[in-house]
Design a protein around this motif. Sequence first.
Motif, PDB file in Angstrom:
ATOM      1  N   LEU A 141     -34.405  13.877  43.860  1.00  0.00           N
ATOM      2  CA  LEU A 141     -35.256  13.537  44.765  1.00  0.00           C
ATOM      3  C   LEU A 141     -36.604  13.578  44.503  1.00  0.00           C
ATOM      4  O   LEU A 141     -37.538  12.843  45.384  1.00  0.00           O
ATOM      5  CB  LEU A 141     -35.114  14.351  45.970  1.00  0.00           C
ATOM      6  CG  LEU A 141     -33.619  14.530  46.645  1.00  0.00           C
ATOM      7  CD1 LEU A 141     -33.493  15.801  47.752  1.00  0.00           C
ATOM      8  CD2 LEU A 141     -33.261  13.200  47.494  1.00  0.00           C
ATOM      9  N   HIS A 142     -36.793  13.931  43.393  1.00  0.00           N
ATOM     10  CA  HIS A 142     -38.425  14.085  42.899  1.00  0.00           C
ATOM     11  C   HIS A 142     -38.661  13.226  41.769  1.00  0.00           C
ATOM     12  O   HIS A 142     -39.575  13.183  41.074  1.00  0.00           O
ATOM     13  CB  HIS A 142     -38.490  15.467  42.395  1.00  0.00           C
ATOM     14  CG  HIS A 142     -38.548  16.358  43.559  1.00  0.00           C
ATOM     15  ND1 HIS A 142     -37.489  17.130  43.676  1.00  0.00           N
ATOM     16  CD2 HIS A 142     -39.675  17.176  44.140  1.00  0.00           C
ATOM     17  CE1 HIS A 142     -37.728  17.949  44.887  1.00  0.00           C
ATOM     18  NE2 HIS A 142     -39.064  18.179  44.687  1.00  0.00           N
ATOM     19  N   THR A 143     -37.850  11.869  42.022  1.00  0.00           N
ATOM     20  CA  THR A 143     -37.973  10.745  41.003  1.00  0.00           C
ATOM     21  C   THR A 143     -38.065   9.573  41.636  1.00  0.00           C
ATOM     22  O   THR A 143     -37.616   9.284  42.967  1.00  0.00           O
ATOM     23  CB  THR A 143     -36.858  10.790  39.854  1.00  0.00           C
ATOM     24  OG1 THR A 143     -35.765  10.407  40.466  1.00  0.00           O
ATOM     25  CG2 THR A 143     -36.684  12.150  39.207  1.00  0.00           C
ATOM     26  N   PRO A 144     -38.216   8.308  41.097  1.00  0.00           N
ATOM     27  CA  PRO A 144     -38.186   7.018  41.841  1.00  0.00           C
ATOM     28  C   PRO A 144     -36.644   6.519  41.617  1.00  0.00           C
ATOM     29  O   PRO A 144     -36.317   5.426  42.207  1.00  0.00           O
ATOM     30  CB  PRO A 144     -38.988   6.133  40.909  1.00  0.00           C
ATOM     31  CG  PRO A 144     -39.766   6.720  39.961  1.00  0.00           C
ATOM     32  CD  PRO A 144     -38.886   8.120  39.897  1.00  0.00           C
ATOM     33  N   LEU A 145     -35.787   7.277  41.177  1.00  0.00           N
ATOM     34  CA  LEU A 145     -34.191   6.932  41.038  1.00  0.00           C
ATOM     35  C   LEU A 145     -33.782   6.896  42.493  1.00  0.00           C
ATOM     36  O   LEU A 145     -34.283   7.790  43.331  1.00  0.00           O
ATOM     37  CB  LEU A 145     -33.413   7.818  40.200  1.00  0.00           C
ATOM     38  CG  LEU A 145     -34.011   7.747  38.702  1.00  0.00           C
ATOM     39  CD1 LEU A 145     -33.149   9.059  38.032  1.00  0.00           C
ATOM     40  CD2 LEU A 145     -33.417   6.561  38.175  1.00  0.00           C
ATOM     41  N   THR A 146     -32.769   6.080  42.900  1.00  0.00           N
ATOM     42  CA  THR A 146     -32.006   5.841  44.160  1.00  0.00           C
ATOM     43  C   THR A 146     -30.796   6.706  44.215  1.00  0.00           C
ATOM     44  O   THR A 146     -29.822   6.201  43.410  1.00  0.00           O
ATOM     45  CB  THR A 146     -32.054   4.515  44.478  1.00  0.00           C
ATOM     46  OG1 THR A 146     -33.409   3.995  44.444  1.00  0.00           O
ATOM     47  CG2 THR A 146     -31.388   4.148  45.693  1.00  0.00           C
ATOM     48  N   VAL A 147     -30.693   7.550  45.205  1.00  0.00           N
ATOM     49  CA  VAL A 147     -29.226   8.215  45.447  1.00  0.00           C
ATOM     50  C   VAL A 147     -28.679   7.199  46.276  1.00  0.00           C
ATOM     51  O   VAL A 147     -28.681   6.879  47.305  1.00  0.00           O
ATOM     52  CB  VAL A 147     -29.410   9.694  46.231  1.00  0.00           C
ATOM     53  CG1 VAL A 147     -28.110  10.033  46.483  1.00  0.00           C
ATOM     54  CG2 VAL A 147     -30.283  10.505  45.195  1.00  0.00           C
TER      55      VAL A 147
END
Length: 277
Positions: A141-147
């Motif tokens: 949640l603290h990165t640009p990655l997408t869950v």
Amino acid sequence: MKSMAMKPKKRSNLRIQFGTAYYRAKRHVEWITSAETFAGTRKMELLPAEVFKHQSLLFRKLKDVDMWYQYNKVENLKIAVKELNGIVIQPDETFSYWKLLGNTTKRKGYVEAMILHYGSFKPGIGGGLCQLSNLIYWMTLHTPLTVTERHRHSYDVFPDSNRTQPFGSGATCFYNYLDLQIKNTTDQAYQLHLFLTDTHLVGEWRTEHKSVNSYEVYEKDHLITYEHWGGYIRHNRLYRKVFNSTGKMVDDQYITENHALMMYEPLLEQKEAIVNQ
């Protein structure tokens, strides 16, 4: 926030077994037929830039829970951390928690530890791995990655005295159909670095270049409702503020909402349990 009628449902052991077999088979078919490219490459040399780092306590005193659950959980975490440490998600690849770990069997060295089960807990092989999926989700949640897949806990089992994160900021896991999946929609690789100290499970996301944005996760609309059937449900919504490299807030993004059946009285003295995520 809309109240949800989440009255507990009792299911027979036979129904649970058939349901588990069905959803596990369905997941295997999805893995085979999916158009997604799943991450599977590990690199022990760390990528140069730390994006976000977090740690969670290994041993927590929980009301009416014997400490052997905690010691065995640590043994299971050691195995899982070894499997996931160093995993690299290339652009357009998807990280799947269970596709990488596989089933948690005795043959692999997993032991009995705590598994949350319909509002209570019981021993189960490979128990305790939700602590790892919780950590990975919170860091993501603290990165640009997408869950792309995350499952919330349906039950709020223990009071949250000394909680350091918003309620509902974890990700429950159960092999293999309650998965945590994360897609890399950026233009650079991300690497998961995990390890254990004597007291903490520690993780970080690393990448090739320093991240432009930073994030602050917070909750809104937290409330507890009393339902007509005699139980309490806890609700909230999670959001995150996005800051640019100068510290200016550039976005405020909705993440998810949570609804969980409370398995303790809302006014229960918080000193009865200590929960640190």
